[in-house]
Scaffold this active site. Structure first.
Site, PDB file in Angstrom:
ATOM      1  CE  LYS A  22      -1.725   1.547   4.031  1.00  0.00           C
ATOM      2  NZ  LYS A  22      -1.466   2.956   4.363  1.00  0.00           N
ATOM      3  CG  ASP A 321       3.385   1.576   9.454  1.00  0.00           C
ATOM      4  OD1 ASP A 321       3.540   1.824   8.250  1.00  0.00           O
ATOM      5  OD2 ASP A 321       3.056   2.437  10.284  1.00  0.00           O
ATOM      6  NE  ARG A 413      -7.336   4.372   5.488  1.00  0.00           N
ATOM      7  CZ  ARG A 413      -6.860   5.527   5.960  1.00  0.00           C
ATOM      8  NH1 ARG A 413      -7.365   6.053   7.045  1.00  0.00           N
ATOM      9  NH2 ARG A 413      -5.874   6.136   5.357  1.00  0.00           N
TER      10      ARG A 413
HETATM   11  C1  EPZ Z   1       4.268   7.073   6.319  1.00  0.00           C
HETATM   12  O1  EPZ Z   1       3.437   8.089   6.838  1.00  0.00           O
HETATM   13  C2  EPZ Z   1       3.376   5.850   6.195  1.00  0.00           C
HETATM   14  N1  EPZ Z   1       2.275   6.147   5.258  1.00  0.00           N
HETATM   15  C3  EPZ Z   1       2.825   5.485   7.576  1.00  0.00           C
HETATM   16  O2  EPZ Z   1       2.079   4.289   7.425  1.00  0.00           O
HETATM   17  C4  EPZ Z   1       4.004   5.212   8.508  1.00  0.00           C
HETATM   18  O3  EPZ Z   1       3.510   4.947   9.801  1.00  0.00           O
HETATM   19  C5  EPZ Z   1       4.913   6.441   8.556  1.00  0.00           C
HETATM   20  O4  EPZ Z   1       5.337   6.777   7.215  1.00  0.00           O
HETATM   21  C6  EPZ Z   1       6.161   6.215   9.399  1.00  0.00           C
HETATM   22  O5  EPZ Z   1       6.867   5.114   8.884  1.00  0.00           O
HETATM   23  C7  EPZ Z   1       2.536   6.123   3.933  1.00  0.00           C
HETATM   24  O6  EPZ Z   1       3.641   5.879   3.495  1.00  0.00           O
HETATM   25  C8  EPZ Z   1       1.375   6.412   3.024  1.00  0.00           C
HETATM   26  P1  EPZ Z   1       6.104  10.550   8.334  1.00  0.00           P
HETATM   27  P2  EPZ Z   1       3.963   9.613   6.812  1.00  0.00           P
HETATM   28  O7  EPZ Z   1       5.973  11.790   7.502  1.00  0.00           O
HETATM   29  O8  EPZ Z   1       4.864   9.833   5.682  1.00  0.00           O
HETATM   30  C9  EPZ Z   1       6.160  13.974  11.651  1.00  0.00           C
HETATM   31  C10 EPZ Z   1       0.197   2.901   7.676  1.00  0.00           C
HETATM   32  O9  EPZ Z   1      -0.234   2.360   8.685  1.00  0.00           O
HETATM   33  N2  EPZ Z   1       6.105  14.917  10.514  1.00  0.00           N
HETATM   34  O10 EPZ Z   1       7.259   9.647   8.104  1.00  0.00           O
HETATM   35  O11 EPZ Z   1       2.758  10.483   6.940  1.00  0.00           O
HETATM   36  C11 EPZ Z   1       4.899  13.113  11.762  1.00  0.00           C
HETATM   37  O12 EPZ Z   1       3.912  13.789  12.531  1.00  0.00           O
HETATM   38  C12 EPZ Z   1       0.678   4.342   7.720  1.00  0.00           C
HETATM   39  O13 EPZ Z   1       0.324   2.344   6.549  1.00  0.00           O
HETATM   40  C13 EPZ Z   1       6.071  16.290  10.753  1.00  0.00           C
HETATM   41  O14 EPZ Z   1       6.076  16.727  11.902  1.00  0.00           O
HETATM   42  O15 EPZ Z   1       4.781   9.687   8.160  1.00  0.00           O
HETATM   43  C14 EPZ Z   1       5.421  11.866  12.464  1.00  0.00           C
HETATM   44  O16 EPZ Z   1       5.466  12.118  13.857  1.00  0.00           O
HETATM   45  C15 EPZ Z   1       0.371   4.957   9.081  1.00  0.00           C
HETATM   46  N3  EPZ Z   1       6.032  17.155   9.693  1.00  0.00           N
HETATM   47  C16 EPZ Z   1       6.860  11.737  11.934  1.00  0.00           C
HETATM   48  O17 EPZ Z   1       7.210  13.017  11.425  1.00  0.00           O
HETATM   49  C17 EPZ Z   1       6.029  16.710   8.383  1.00  0.00           C
HETATM   50  O18 EPZ Z   1       6.003  17.554   7.449  1.00  0.00           O
HETATM   51  C18 EPZ Z   1       7.019  10.714  10.808  1.00  0.00           C
HETATM   52  O19 EPZ Z   1       5.991  10.967   9.876  1.00  0.00           O
HETATM   53  C19 EPZ Z   1       6.059  15.309   8.148  1.00  0.00           C
HETATM   54  C20 EPZ Z   1       6.103  14.437   9.222  1.00  0.00           C
END
Ligand code: EPZ
Length: 433
Positions: A22, A321, A413
């Site tokens: 996904k 995850d 999802r």
């Molecule tokens: C990706 O989400 C995945 N989703 C998530 O999988 C996964 O949990 C996550 O990466 C961490 O590995 C997809 O790839 C579609 P991040 P993403 O940006 O990219 C903070 C699932 O279950 N942050 O790596 O949204 C954020 O709040 C999903 O399949 C900022 O503060 O996660 C988090 O605490 C859930 N500002 C941390 O960084 C930003 O601009 C990591 O988030 C971006 C992120």
């Protein structure tokens, strides 16, 4: 709303095929926006998040053709892997509206490609409780550093390029924290920028590498994907290609945990162990025998697991995850496990539901102490997010008696045909309205 009814206590046994990832498919679908030529993706998982993304792209003017792969190619376990062809030559509406974005944060992945391709984009901020301006600030700062003018008004991110001819400019980017979709958004935008972009502190997840491989096949000039420094030399335009989506490592890990928690023995095909090293190591520490084949993984669980502690962090460390799934297996293991969540600030919502099944879990900030019990008792529980739902399925399979899981749209999802795959492994599970 659908519910999942599980009669627990049966060790899983048998073989199923793993679907496409996904979290690789979502950015890959957005990569189609970068070119006027058709992009074909195969091994596309049939998930609600994928159909949400396809709807989002279609309303922008992207022509989409879904075709199932001839039956001969259907994977073991009956999963028919689909292919999708996207043609964005008619892209004329670079907008991602709130009513579509609020159901899926990953919609933000259209922001970089639209800004790079059209010179403008209007993308709703994701909705929901655990966010605010923060979670996409790195995406925004990166695009601003590449010359985009960005305002956030009425809940929308409005981006436009200021340079003549609408092109972004290559830049040196640093993200404050490792962000997977932030890295993916900026990497896609940089492909069409004028000049070289370097992304420091880049995410190293395998899904980032899968996206980079597809972009390179489309003519992008990218090096360093999979390391924390990615270099992209912008080109004028990209061509189409055909790309097979990598297997879903989190779906793989989820079924391995389900077999581990039920004392089962399973074989997962159409998958790879090369992105799951630390998860497999932890399962072996817990007492499982794991055999790695070229495109398959076998797991034989002990009668009872040993408790195993985990600490989540960006790849290649233990994936956030998989945290909920490991909390579930530890509820019936021997000993006490310490689970530390360092990526998301509130990713323990499954704990209170597991406690309804009798689990002994104490939460202290971002740390959970799980004392394993001989058995859990089935009960009615509620899914709250995608991976939390998976942990409730695992616990329900391990518990004695019946477990009814509500709000399983969360599961749909991210897990293709979950009850069919579980049934193929001998689980007594069925979907009830
Ligand atoms: C990706 O989400 C995945 N989703 C998530 O999988 C996964 O949990 C996550 O990466 C961490 O590995 C997809 O790839 C579609 P991040 P993403 O940006 O990219 C903070 C699932 O279950 N942050 O790596 O949204 C954020 O709040 C999903 O399949 C900022 O503060 O996660 C988090 O605490 C859930 N500002 C941390 O960084 C930003 O601009 C990591 O988030 C971006 C992120």
């Amino acid at each position: 709303m659908d519910k999942l009814l599980i009669e627990g206590g049966t060790p899983l046994a048998g073989e199923i095929a793993i679907s496409g990832a996904k979290n690789a498919a979502l950015p890959l679908l957005c990569a189609a926006l970068l070119t006027r030529e058709p992009l074909t993706l195969t091994n596309v998982p049939a998930l609600n998040d994928i159909s949400t993304m396809l709807k989002l792209l279609a309303q922008m003017g992207v022509k989409i053709e879904c075709h199932t792969v001839p039956a001969a190619k259907v994977g073991a376990g009956g999963a028919a892997f689909a292919a999708v062809t996207l043609d964005a030559s008619g892209l004329d509406h670079p907008v991602a509206p709130y009513e579509m974005v609020k159901t899926m944060r990953a919609s933000v992945l259209v922001l970089g490609p639209l800004t790079a391709r059209c010179g403008e984009a209007r993308v709703s901020l994701p909705g929901g409780c655990a966010i605010g301006a923060r979670p996409v600030d790195q995406h925004i700062h990166g695009l601003q550093a590449m010359g985009a003018e960005i305002t956030v008004e009425q809940g929308y991110v409005q981006a436009r390029t200021t340079a003549a001819g609408g092109r972004l400019k290559g830049a040196r980017l640093f993200t404050d924290m490792v962000t997977v979709t932030g890295t993916e958004n900026l990497m896609m935008a940089a492909c069409l920028a004028d000049g070289e972009t370097v992304i420091e502190n880049a995410a190293r997840e395998p899904e980032v590498v899968d996206l980079a491989n597809c972009l390179i096949a489309m003519g992008a000039r990218i090096s360093g994907a999979g390391t924390d420094v990615i270099r992209i030399r912008g080109v004028e335009r990209l061509s189409g290609t055909t790309h097979r989506i990598m297997p879903d490592r989190i779906e793989t890990g989820t079924y391995l945990c389900a077999a581990a928690a039920t004392g089962g023995e399973i074989r997962l095909t159409q998958t790879s162990s090369s992105y799951l090293d630390i998860v497999i190591d932890k399962l072996m520490d817990a007492g499982c025998e794991v055999t790695l084949e070229r495109e398959a993984i076998r797991l034989k669980a002990p009668a009872r697991l040993h408790a195993v502690s985990v600490r989540t962090a960006p790849y290649p460390a233990f994936p956030t995850d998989m945290q909920a799934q490991f909390m579930a297996i530890n509820t019936v293991a021997e000993g006490t496990a310490v689970i530390r969540e360092t990526i998301f600030e509130n990713r323990f919502m499954h704990a209170v539901e597991l406690i309804r099944l009798g689990a002994d879990i104490k939460i202290d900030g971002n740390t959970a102490f799980v004392r394993g019990l001989q058995r859990l008792e089935g009960a009615t529980v509620m899914a709250t997010d995608l991976r939390a739902s998976a942990s409730l399925v695992i616990a329900g399979l391990a518990a004695q008696g019946e477990t009814l899981i509500e709000r399983i749209y969360h599961l749909d999802r991210g897990y293709e045909q979950m009850e069919a795959k579980l049934a193929a492994l001998g689980a007594r599970v069925r979907r009830v309205k």
